[in-house]
Scaffold this active site. Structure first.
Site, PDB file in Angstrom:
ATOM      1  N   GLY A 103       0.827  -1.199   0.000  1.00  0.00           N
ATOM      2  CA  GLY A 103       0.000   0.000   0.000  1.00  0.00           C
ATOM      3  C   GLY A 103       0.861   1.248   0.000  1.00  0.00           C
ATOM      4  CG  MET A 112       8.774   1.601   1.703  1.00  0.00           C
ATOM      5  SD  MET A 112       8.667   0.575   3.224  1.00  0.00           S
ATOM      6  CE  MET A 112      10.041   1.256   4.155  1.00  0.00           C
ATOM      7  CD  GLU A 113       7.796   2.635   6.671  1.00  0.00           C
ATOM      8  OE1 GLU A 113       7.053   2.200   5.772  1.00  0.00           O
ATOM      9  OE2 GLU A 113       8.297   1.911   7.542  1.00  0.00           O
ATOM     10  CG  HIS A 166       0.273   2.736   8.092  1.00  0.00           C
ATOM     11  ND1 HIS A 166      -0.052   1.656   8.875  1.00  0.00           N
ATOM     12  CD2 HIS A 166       1.502   2.472   7.616  1.00  0.00           C
ATOM     13  CE1 HIS A 166       0.943   0.790   8.877  1.00  0.00           C
ATOM     14  NE2 HIS A 166       1.904   1.255   8.101  1.00  0.00           N
ATOM     15  CD  GLU A 167       2.890   3.703   4.382  1.00  0.00           C
ATOM     16  OE1 GLU A 167       4.029   3.697   4.905  1.00  0.00           O
ATOM     17  OE2 GLU A 167       2.262   2.645   4.150  1.00  0.00           O
ATOM     18  CG  HIS A 194       5.753   3.987   9.173  1.00  0.00           C
ATOM     19  ND1 HIS A 194       6.024   3.156  10.237  1.00  0.00           N
ATOM     20  CD2 HIS A 194       4.977   3.260   8.326  1.00  0.00           C
ATOM     21  CE1 HIS A 194       5.417   1.989  10.041  1.00  0.00           C
ATOM     22  NE2 HIS A 194       4.777   2.028   8.895  1.00  0.00           N
ATOM     23  CD  GLU A 252       4.920  -1.516   9.331  1.00  0.00           C
ATOM     24  OE1 GLU A 252       3.823  -0.935   9.210  1.00  0.00           O
ATOM     25  OE2 GLU A 252       5.920  -1.211   8.663  1.00  0.00           O
TER      26      GLU A 252
HETATM   27 ZN   LIG Z   1       3.829   0.521   7.810  1.00  0.00          ZN
END
Ligand SMILES: [Zn+2]
Length: 856
Positions: free
Chosen positions: A280, A282-283, A315-316, A319, A338
């Site tokens: 979905g 990547m941070e 979410h990202e 991070h 996570e």
């Molecule tokens: Zn994540």
């Protein structure tokens, strides 16, 4: 201990042949103790269509003492290496380059390398995407968890953070995005341009990244919004969607900076939409990559889909603090980043959009996948021992992404919101731009709250599995005269957990009576319930604070099934429906009774998330848990219900959901006719224009169901949609073709065509294993299991689980179940693969058990 000694011997002896593959933890510990002040000055030359990129690197670092050091580099070629100015032969072995002691100094060292690394559509960390719509090309990196060392020589472990300085030479019309902003650009040979980026803050190798190609920036003029980039062929579409995505990111930055009491930790924040991205998002620090399809929807989106996109962005973004600013020392603590990113995304959204019933969504879309794994013999603790980083990919899954946030929700309930926040603040403050372990976090919570958490953390983080909590109660003279809670270990491994939950006593009217119950023994009475009026039913996980299986006792279950339609609070209604579904999955409640209840109550259900969940469970019950006779009874009714509600629901979101439900359940000639009418336009979803993937999903269903007109429908859609992505979706639809020759061709393709993009395969696995094709796909079950070592080696993180779920999940018979269990007895089976198979076969075991318990 043994490995540490042998490593030491090997390094001093320079015995290259014995260098261990991957990155063993002991090697990482030794390096982290020796190396500091690390910086990478990297240049790459990107040539369109080339299978490789030429790289140059100046690596500087400080050593405590002059001793041999292993540098990680696998997969590429090194042309030249100098160490502190002296030419040194470089021969990578088992993925490592030995820097010999006699060339290194105590203090500062400089290693210069010239190398060539691969660029490919799949299987490599520098990935090429070809846009088939306009022929343009995009190149991006994806290094997590330890693939930076396939792209350039480095110390590929999260606790050796380096400052990166990057130079990219690329065609003039390409835009290059990396962790920092470009500082200057200059003409380079062959009409190319060399772009130099500012030096980064200290970063782990897996967080360094770049993306290059004819990307276009959206809303570039609005400087107060985070940057958003998209490939040029999607620019027009992206312009419509961009403001919403950028706005939620901006609001998220404000919320999280204030909540963590730490300003945004990097000099800028961009999001780059990458087509076919395997996750979905990547941070990467300062430059999150998002799957383009998760932002620019390929199916007509509902409100809930848009909220899901907000959660992905948040979410990202989380991070950037939790993972990028403060990073786990090793991937055994993957859950730290996570679990928090997942939990904080919900908390942030709850603060930013309080009307969205965020915690109801959490219980419907996060926790079930955790429970599904945690009740299998393949489950693991949240903390997963990883002796070598080459196995880190296996740590990714529902335990980390769903159980960890579920357990954090329980912790926030135990600590209270103030202490929870203060603990996080303390933890981040003490590890800025550094690394930490879970025990550091637990200690922070203990310090701010004054509560001892060692037992809590030991049981929830170090032990696998989960409790089932049962309620026993009775009434006399209209009052509760007995009430107790009991827990047992779902896996019967004898564990008992500290549990804090909210019990609800529910009555015919009014909000009911609620009280808090905490216990860590096998069972406990709760006198606060005694003397209360006798309730209609009792539910022991109100508000979903606790983590575990909460089935209804027989008396409550009967009452709930009789009164579920009258429960007005959608969160409680969702929890009760989920509990009933759990009863189906443990073969206590007949799936046909669940289907009857769904048939009775679904037409009136107005809550989008809950409707989606019940419809999905009903589809599973129809296609897996009941036999053909029962399915034949229910299928026409569900088709009719879906069609009617698709046309008549007053909310557009519900019409879209019913459209999807129709596509999922249609199988009779009349149901299939509905799907064909949707494709020709004879039938439409009022107010909704079907999108590309909506249409291809209909085609896939018709192909899979062997509709007499499937071929014609397929070819018509191919003509209608000749786009680049149309090719991928056609590939997906064909995988559903019900004949052995097609299945064989696809299976060979999956394992042996290196040019087939991984997302094409991932998107077609479900169609290949369509629910009605078990007899056709069963011959591929064993070969699919046998291919697991190759899959584990070559594919990206989540692919292996998707592969297993598709091939095992496509089966329903006791014979297939026996095949899988037979395979589990293979001598020398990789223990990690064994766990993954045990996770996946659980659903097949349940299916067989439910069918045997409730035959037609
Ligand atoms: Zn994540």
């Amino acid at each position: 201990m043994l490995l540490r000694i042998s490593l030491f011997l090997l390094l001093t002896a320079g015995a290259l042949a014995a260098t261990p593959p991957g990155i063993p933890r002991d090697l990482a510990r030794e390096r982290a103790a020796q190396i500091s002040a690390l910086s990478y000055h990297l240049s790459f030359v990107l040539v369109p269509r080339a299978a490789t990129t030429a790289g140059r690197e100046e690596l500087t670092f400080t050593l405590k003492s002059a001793q041999p050091i292993l540098l990680d580099y696998r997969d590429g070629d090194i042309q030249r290496m100098t160490i502190n100015g002296r030419e040194t032969p470089a021969t990578p072995d088992n993925g490592h380059l030995l820097l010999p002691a006699d060339r290194l100094l105590a203090g500062e060292n400089k290693v210069v390398l010239e190398f060539t690394s691969a660029v490919a559509p799949a299987g490599k960390p520098i990935i090429r995407y070809e846009d088939k719509d306009d022929g343009s090309e995009y190149i991006y990196t994806l290094f997590v968890p330890m693939d930076a060392s396939m792209a350039f020589p480095c110390f590929d472990q999260p606790d050796l953070k380096g400052r990166f300085q990057l130079e990219i030479t690329a065609p003039q019309d390409w835009t290059v995005i990396s962790n920092t902003d470009p500082e200057h650009s200059a003409p380079a040979p062959a009409g190319q341009v060399r772009t130099t980026f500012g030096e980064t803050r200290p970063l782990s190798t897996y967080l360094f990244a770049f993306a290059a190609g004819p990307f276009r920036e959206l809303n570039g003029a609005l400087l107060d919004l985070p940057g958003l980039y998209v490939r040029k062929s999607k620019f027009e579409i992206a312009q419509r969607e961009a403001p919403e995505v950028q706005r939620i990111a901006r609001r998220g930055i404000a919320y999280l900076s204030s909540y963590f009491a730490q300003p945004f930790p990097f000099p800028k924040y961009d999001m780059v939409l990458i087509p076919g991205f395997p996750y979905g998002g990547m941070e990467h620090a300062g430059a999150t990559f998002l799957r383009e399809e998760s932002v620019l929807f390929r199916t007509a989106p509902t409100h809930s889909d848009l909220i899901g996109r907000d959660l992905l962005v948040l979410h990202e973004l989380t991070h950037q603090w939790f993972g990028d600013l403060t990073t786990m020392r090793w991937f055994d603590d993957l859950w730290l980043k996570e679990g928090f990113a997942q939990y904080m995304a919900y908390q942030a959204l709850d603060a930013l959009k309080p009307q969205e019933n965020v915690w109801q969504r959490f219980s419907l879309s996060i926790k079930p996948s955790a429970y599904e794994i945690d009740s299998t013999l393949g489950t693991t603790p949240i903390y997963q021992d990883i002796p070598n980083l080459k196995d880190a990919k296996s740590a990714y899954g529902a335990i980390v992404y769903s159980k960890a946030p579920g357990v954090l929700k329980q912790l926030a309930y135990v600590l209270g919101p103030g202490h929870f926040r203060d603990g996080l603040r303390l933890y981040l403050k003490e590890h800025l731009y550094g690394n930490a372990e879970w025990s550091d976090l637990v200690h922070s919570f203990e310090r701010v709250s004054g509560q001892k958490l060692d037992h809590w953390a030991d049981m929830w983080i170090r032990h696998r599995g989960m409790p089932q909590v049962d309620v026993t109660w009775s009434c006399q003279n209209g009052q509760i005269n007995q009430f107790s809670l009991a827990q047992h270990d779902v896996l019967a491994e004898g564990n008992l957990w500290p549990i804090a939950t909210e019990v609800l006593l529910s009555y015919n009217s009014g909000p009911g009576i609620r009280f808090r119950a905490s216990f860590d023994s096998a069972g406990a009475p709760f006198p606060q319930a005694l003397g209360k009026p006798c309730p209609l039913y009792i539910f022991a996980n109100n508000q979903d604070y606790a983590y575990g299986r909460f089935l209804l006792d027989p008396r409550s279950r009967q009452a709930v099934m009789a009164h579920l339609g009258e429960v007005r609070d959608p969160f409680l209604r969702a929890l009760l429906w989920s509990s009933l579904w759990d009863s189906v999955r443990v073969a206590q409640l007949e799936p046909a009774r669940y289907l009857s209840l769904a048939q009775q109550l679904l037409p009136a259900e107005r809550d989008e998330l809950l409707l989606r969940s019940i419809a999905a469970h009903s589809t599973t019950a129809l296609h897996r848990y009941v036999s053909g006779g029962t399915r034949a009874q229910f299928a026409p009714a569900f088709e009719n219900m879906a069609r009617t509600r698709m046309l008549r629901s007053t909310q557009q979101d519900l019409r879209i959901l019913w459209f999807r439900a129709l596509q999922a359940v249609a199988e009779t000639p009349s149901g299939r006719a509905g799907l064909k009418d949707l494709l020709t336009g004879k039938l439409s979803v009022p107010g909704v224009e079907l999108r590309q993937l909506d249409r291809w999903n209909l085609v896939t269903a018709l192909v899979a169901l062997n509709d007499p007109e499937a071929d014609a429908v397929f070819h018509a859609e191919q003509q209608r949609d000749p786009s680049g992505e149309g090719l991928k979706y056609a590939y997906m639809a064909e995988a559903a073709r019900p004949d052995s020759k097609t299945k064989q061709k696809y299976f060979d393709d999956y394992l042996h065509d290196p040019a087939r993009p991984e997302d094409w395969i991932a998107d077609s696995l479900g169609a290949f294993n369509y629910w009605n094709q078990s007899p056709l796909t069963e011959p591929f079950l064993r070969p699919a299991l046998a291919a697991l070592p190759q899959i584990k080696r070559e594919r990206k993180i989540f692919f292996l689980v998707a592969w297993l779920d598709a091939f095992i999940g496509g089966q329903q018979s006791a014979a297939a179940q026996a095949q899988v269990h037979d395979f589990l007895r293979t001598p020398g089976l990789d223990p990690d693969l064994r766990l993954k198979i045990l996770q996946a076969v659980d659903e097949l075991d349940r299916t067989v058990k439910i069918r045997q318990t409730f035959p037609d």
